[in-house]
Design a protein around this motif. Structure first.
Motif, PDB file in Angstrom:
ATOM      1  N   PHE A   1       1.001  -1.116   0.106  1.00 11.00           N
ATOM      2  CA  PHE A   1      -0.045   0.239   0.038  1.00 11.00           C
ATOM      3  C   PHE A   1       0.929   1.285   0.008  1.00 11.00           C
ATOM      4  O   PHE A   1       2.290   0.948   0.237  1.00 11.00           O
ATOM      5  N   SER A   2       0.291   2.354  -0.225  1.00 11.25           N
ATOM      6  CA  SER A   2       1.355   3.396  -0.468  1.00 11.25           C
ATOM      7  C   SER A   2       1.725   3.905   0.826  1.00 11.25           C
ATOM      8  O   SER A   2       0.886   4.164   1.759  1.00 11.25           O
ATOM      9  N   GLY A   3       2.873   4.519   0.840  1.00 13.27           N
ATOM     10  CA  GLY A   3       3.598   4.829   2.030  1.00 13.27           C
ATOM     11  C   GLY A   3       3.072   6.209   2.607  1.00 13.27           C
ATOM     12  O   GLY A   3       2.393   6.918   1.764  1.00 13.27           O
ATOM     13  N   PRO A   4       3.586   6.905   3.648  1.00 15.67           N
ATOM     14  CA  PRO A   4       4.847   6.488   4.465  1.00 15.67           C
ATOM     15  C   PRO A   4       4.161   5.134   5.520  1.00 15.67           C
ATOM     16  O   PRO A   4       2.983   4.753   5.369  1.00 15.67           O
ATOM     17  N   TYR A   5       5.244   4.445   6.012  1.00 18.79           N
ATOM     18  CA  TYR A   5       4.970   3.381   6.542  1.00 18.79           C
ATOM     19  C   TYR A   5       5.277   3.575   8.254  1.00 18.79           C
ATOM     20  O   TYR A   5       5.393   2.566   8.725  1.00 18.79           O
ATOM     21  N   ILE A   6       5.789   4.719   8.443  1.00 19.77           N
ATOM     22  CA  ILE A   6       6.055   4.858   9.919  1.00 19.77           C
ATOM     23  C   ILE A   6       4.996   6.126  10.264  1.00 19.77           C
ATOM     24  O   ILE A   6       4.949   6.987   9.382  1.00 19.77           O
ATOM     25  N   LYS A   7       4.418   6.276  11.390  1.00 17.08           N
ATOM     26  CA  LYS A   7       3.562   7.191  11.885  1.00 17.08           C
ATOM     27  C   LYS A   7       3.891   7.629  13.314  1.00 17.08           C
ATOM     28  O   LYS A   7       4.369   6.964  14.124  1.00 17.08           O
ATOM     29  N   ASN A   8       3.723   9.059  13.490  1.00 15.97           N
ATOM     30  CA  ASN A   8       4.019   9.198  14.970  1.00 15.97           C
ATOM     31  C   ASN A   8       2.820   8.904  15.760  1.00 15.97           C
ATOM     32  O   ASN A   8       1.831   8.356  15.173  1.00 15.97           O
ATOM     33  N   SER A   9       2.749   8.903  17.095  1.00 20.27           N
ATOM     34  CA  SER A   9       1.788   8.237  17.803  1.00 20.27           C
ATOM     35  C   SER A   9       0.610   9.095  18.050  1.00 20.27           C
ATOM     36  O   SER A   9      -0.322   8.811  18.688  1.00 20.27           O
ATOM     37  N   GLN A  10       0.856  10.276  17.842  1.00 19.31           N
ATOM     38  CA  GLN A  10      -0.338  11.131  17.856  1.00 19.31           C
ATOM     39  C   GLN A  10      -1.650  10.851  17.102  1.00 19.31           C
ATOM     40  O   GLN A  10      -1.477  10.675  15.866  1.00 19.31           O
ATOM     41  N   ASN A  11      -2.794  10.650  17.630  1.00 25.53           N
ATOM     42  CA  ASN A  11      -4.020  10.305  16.716  1.00 25.53           C
ATOM     43  C   ASN A  11      -5.129  11.450  17.412  1.00 25.53           C
ATOM     44  O   ASN A  11      -5.088  11.791  18.338  1.00 25.53           O
TER      45      ASN A  11
END
Ligand code: SF4
Ligand code: SF4
Lengths: 466, 411
Positions: A6-16
């Protein structure tokens, strides 16, 4: 060997998003606890409430929250959406929560429910739900009930809790400001000292009174990067600068701008309502301009309009301009000078309006509670036109004397909150009819107003005898 | 200038260095500077020697591609390129005959024109992902050389390993270039907390008067060219730093320049970081262009069980690839094989503004996402694809994709 793609990015910060809401609730907690203390516990301690009524403020808030949640659920049901999924992402409790915190505690429950319903249905759902609304939903709901039901709200006690109603001789601090610039004696003293404004033991809406707790909430949210702090700081700073100018031109001290910041829900509005992410600009420069113009508008509404709800009206007005401010903010990121016009305009307005207000308003006579406007003698009658300070403003009256006797007493205008009670009791007529008006009983739920009416007669007679 | 974002994971592990230079076959992707518009100079059954020019891009820049190994041309096949699309590749079967001579040349003996010609002829391009032909940058009046050793992606350490192994060579070629082009100074920029490479560079840099080491803060995208030039030289430019007489190269590119000038070796290999929790033994591997990633994985000891994803060029800027038949190209910096991830579900935009603050290109991704028409006014063409907007978005909106799509739409 198949690989997932699937299209990236593949990391995310933890804020949601739900984390942001959780922080918001944490920041509001002390404010809610404080209102239980101020509007529940203090009246209980002073013997005005049963024990169970200590929790009335909480009950008040929960009803509003429940109303907006139910409104959203029924909406999802009608739209045949997956209720559980949609509900999880819509933060349905917010409009109701804020409606309850912004309204006066004595608001009748049905009005509260209407407010929370309007906030959710009109403020949010007809725009397409969370994230799509243009106006701050809660404020839209509050504006609605203020416009339609203001009489009912004031009737049922307005901003004062039962304890305050007996010890304080005024409605809510800012309500006294519209007819002219008040001094310390009219603005602050009736409610205590400026420190009471800071701590929050003054009349006001459910959640707005404690400057201290709201400032703490602001720092908590700003440090955790959960809030558009640029809006809050420029907003408050603008109001400070303008009211400082106005105050200085009238020879007031630093208490005057502080009074303006600590009252009328300004801090609450600046921290919680103006920064509502959905209805405020996303670009830094857009946010700065948003705050500046909010400050200007608030001062304009406070001094130049008959409504004390300056903060509310200012925020709703600025909500309309978010798109434009964001566009300016977008270009300003590449070339700051592109936003110069906005800042220059803001500063012209800040200085210009401050001087205009300062020059255009007379300072109220500090000590005078009674003013004789005109005296006329016709035949053997003496006609007095007078003004007397009442509970929530000035009462204008005409008193006609003949041979030492009051023959007529007409109220020309008044803004009293509890006037209906006075009228229902035919109080004015009773005063005229009585042998000695001082003997007529005051009306217990409108003590100040009835006392003021007596003062009119007393003062007129005094002048007449001289 | 945007401050960039401090990533939650920044600790870098430098994986061991390995060489994998003799695959049985290579599949040389016929792509130069992201373009497939290429003239092939060989045909099936031709015999090619390592370093022979086998293709050349059309258009103005004429970037040549060289045979990474010696052997017979078997023909053409479609393999995966790092954008997860298949491209035409030239297949060469290795005959394992070493044909390169080891003749050395003196770096300081080159003239300007000779350097430019050599770079052009050897097909040296930017190895940090741009694949921009390097000679173009040098064909200017130059004042400052900046070598960018700021590796932002937390899992990539190919630059660090090169500095570790080849620091002397890199500094030497920097000094030579400064000398030949009459530049004022050569700067090597590193991240403040990259203590290891800082120590190594400090060991060697003292002998060069015109070279210096500059540290930049540890923010993601602090290694981004525009940001770096601003931090170091306080210069802003419109499109390229050469407008201000500044040439910026990556560490890998600088080493490729060294090999070209020193050994006349064309660009046929590079270091790629192989990492990820599914890889038994992560490593920085020196590989030939056109090597299949699946071959390198076997060489490194294979993969662990379970469902996996293959990510090319790092988790923020990169793409996931559908097959292990990904080919090494000069713009492939890192390959990561990780446990398959769940794609985050997109929620409604809160308009929190986090993406605006994060974007190093000073865009407002949220406005691009909201815009229904006239995308051009929001300048998506300025996006550098860093992925930070998506990284910070609390509503899990894949803004990088949306901006990139807007960029394509207006192109
Ligand atoms: S970061 Fe995400 S939620 Fe916040 S404004 Fe940008 S797109 Fe909207
Ligand atoms: S991916 Fe593009 S739009 Fe997003 S932060 Fe990076 S440069 Fe800005």
């Amino acid at each position: 060997m198949s690989l997932k793609t699937f299209s990236g990015p593949y990391i995310k910060n933890s804020q949601n998003a739900s984390q942001i809401m959780n922080h918001l609730l944490i920041a509001l907690m002390p404010i809610i606890i404080f209102t239980i203390y101020k509007n529940g516990y203090i009246p209980y301690r002073e013997g005005y409430y049963d024990f169970i009524m200590i929790f009335y403020p909480l009950f008040f808030i929960l009803i509003a929250v429940l109303t907006s949640c139910l409104t959203e659920i029924s909406f999802f049901f009608l739209r045949k959406q997956n209720i559980k999924e949609a509900f999880k992402k819509s933060y349905a409790f917010l409009p109701g929560l804020f409606v309850a915190l912004v309204l006066p505690l004595n608001t009748p429950i049905f009005i509260l429910i209407v407010g929370a319903f309007i906030a959710t249905a009109i403020g949010k759902l007809i725009f397409g739900g969370f994230g799509h609304n243009i106006f701050n939903p809660a404020l839209l709901g509050v504006l609605f009930v203020m416009a339609i039901y203001s009489v009912n709200i004031v009737e049922s006690g307005g901003y004062l809790n039962p304890y305050e109603a007996d010890v304080i001789s005024g409605a809510t601090p800012l309500a006294t400001e519209v007819e002219g610039i008040g001094g310390y004696a009219t603005l602050v003293e009736p409610y205590g000292r400026l420190s009471d404004f800071f701590i929050g033991t003054i009349p006001g809406s459910v959640g707005e009174t404690s400057a201290l707790l709201i400032i703490l909430a602001f720092f908590y949210l700003a440090i955790n990067r959960m809030i558009k702090w640029r809006i809050t700081t420029t907003y408050v700073a603008t109001v400070f600068v303008m009211t400082y100018l106005i105050g200085t031109l009238h020879g007031f001290g630093a208490w005057y701008p502080l009074f303006h910041i600590f009252s009328g829900g300004l801090l609450f509005g600046a921290v919680f309502m103006a920064t509502d992410p959905v209805t405020s600009p996303t670009t830094p420069v857009g946010q700065l301009l948003f705050g500046l113009f909010l400050g200007v508008l608030t001062v304009v509404f406070r001094f130049l309009s008959p409504y004390p709800e300056g903060v509310l009206t200012a925020i709703l007005t600025m909500n309309l301009l978010v798109f434009i401010l964001d566009k300016i903010g977008f270009y300003a990121r590449f070339n700051f000078s592109k936003s110069m016009a906005g800042f220059v305009l803001a500063w012209i307005l800040i200085v210009g309006i401050s001087f205009l207000v300062a020059a255009g308003f007379d300072q109220k006579d500090e000590d005078a509670n009674f003013v004789i406007n005109e005296v006329a003698e016709v035949d053997n009658q003496v006609i007095y036109h007078v003004s007397q300070r009442g509970f929530s403003g000035w009462i204008e009256a005409e008193v006609i004397l003949e041979n030492d006797e009051v023959v007529n007493f007409v109220i020309l205008s008044q803004t009293e909150s509890y006037w209906a009670r006075v009228e229902n009791a035919n109080y004015v007529e009773k005063l005229i009819a009585a042998d000695d008006f001082e003997e007529v009983d005051t009306i217990s739920s409108a003590t100040i107003t009835t006392d003021s009416l007596k003062s009119i007669l007393r003062n007129v007679l005094e002048d007449y005898h001289e | 200038m945007s401050r960039g974002i401090r990533l939650e994971k920044t600790i870098k592990e430098i994986y061991p260095f390995k060489k994998y230079l003799n695959p049985n076959k290579v599949y040389l992707p016929l792509v130069a500077h992201k373009s497939e518009d290429i003239t092939v100079l060989v045909k099936k059954d031709d015999y090619v020697v390592e370093g022979d020019m086998v293709a050349k891009s059309k258009g103005d820049l004429k970037v040549p591609l060289h045979a990474p190994i010696s052997g017979k041309v078997l023909g053409f096949e479609q393999k995966y390129y790092l954008n997860n699309k298949k491209v035409k590749c030239l297949v060469i079967e290795n005959d394992f005959v070493d044909q390169l001579d080891d003749k050395e040349y003196q770096l300081y003996d080159y003239t300007k024109e000779e350097v430019i010609n050599k770079l052009k002829e050897s097909g040296v391009v930017g190895l940090s992902g741009t694949a921009f032909p390097t000679y173009v940058k040098y064909d200017n009046d130059l004042k400052t050389l900046i070598v960018n050793a700021v590796e932002s992606d937390p899992d990539t350490s190919s630059d660090a390993i090169l500095i570790n192994n080849k620091c002397e060579e890199i500094l030497e070629v920097m000094d030579a270039l400064v000398e030949i082009f009459g530049m004022n100074e050569g700067i090597i920029a590193i991240k403040k907390n990259d203590l290891l490479i800082k120590k190594i560079i400090k060991n060697y840099i003292g002998t060069y008067v015109k070279l210096k080491l500059v540290e930049v803060p540890d923010y993601y995208a602090s290694g981004w060219e525009r940001d770096l030039v601003w931090r170091i030289k306080k210069e802003k430019y419109k499109n390229y730093p050469i407008e201000k007489g500044i040439v910026v190269n990556g560490v890998a590119t600088m080493y490729a320049i060294y090999e070209t000038l020193k050994y006349h070796q064309p660009l046929i290999q590079r270091v790629v970081t192989f990492s990820g929790d599914k890889l038994e033994k992560p490593a920085n591997v020196l590989v030939k262009n056109g090597t299949l990633v699946s071959d390198v994985i076997d060489f490194l000891g294979g993969l662990e069980e379970g469902s996996k994803m293959l990510i090319a060029n790092g988790p923020l800027m990169g793409e996931s690839i559908a097959s292990y038949e990904l080919v090494v190209s000069s713009d492939l910096t890192a390959v990561s094989i990780i446990t398959a991830l769940e794609e985050c579900k997109e929620e409604t935009c809160l308009r929190c503004g986090a993406c605006v603050l994060a974007c190093p290109a000073k865009l407002s991704p949220v406005l691009i996402n909201e815009a229904t028409d006239n995308l051009k006014q929001f300048r998506p063409q300025k996006c550098v694809g860093c992925g930070l907007c998506s990284y910070v978005c609390p509503a899990n909106i894949n803004l990088r994709n949306k901006v990139q799509r807007a960029k394509e739409e207006i192109a």
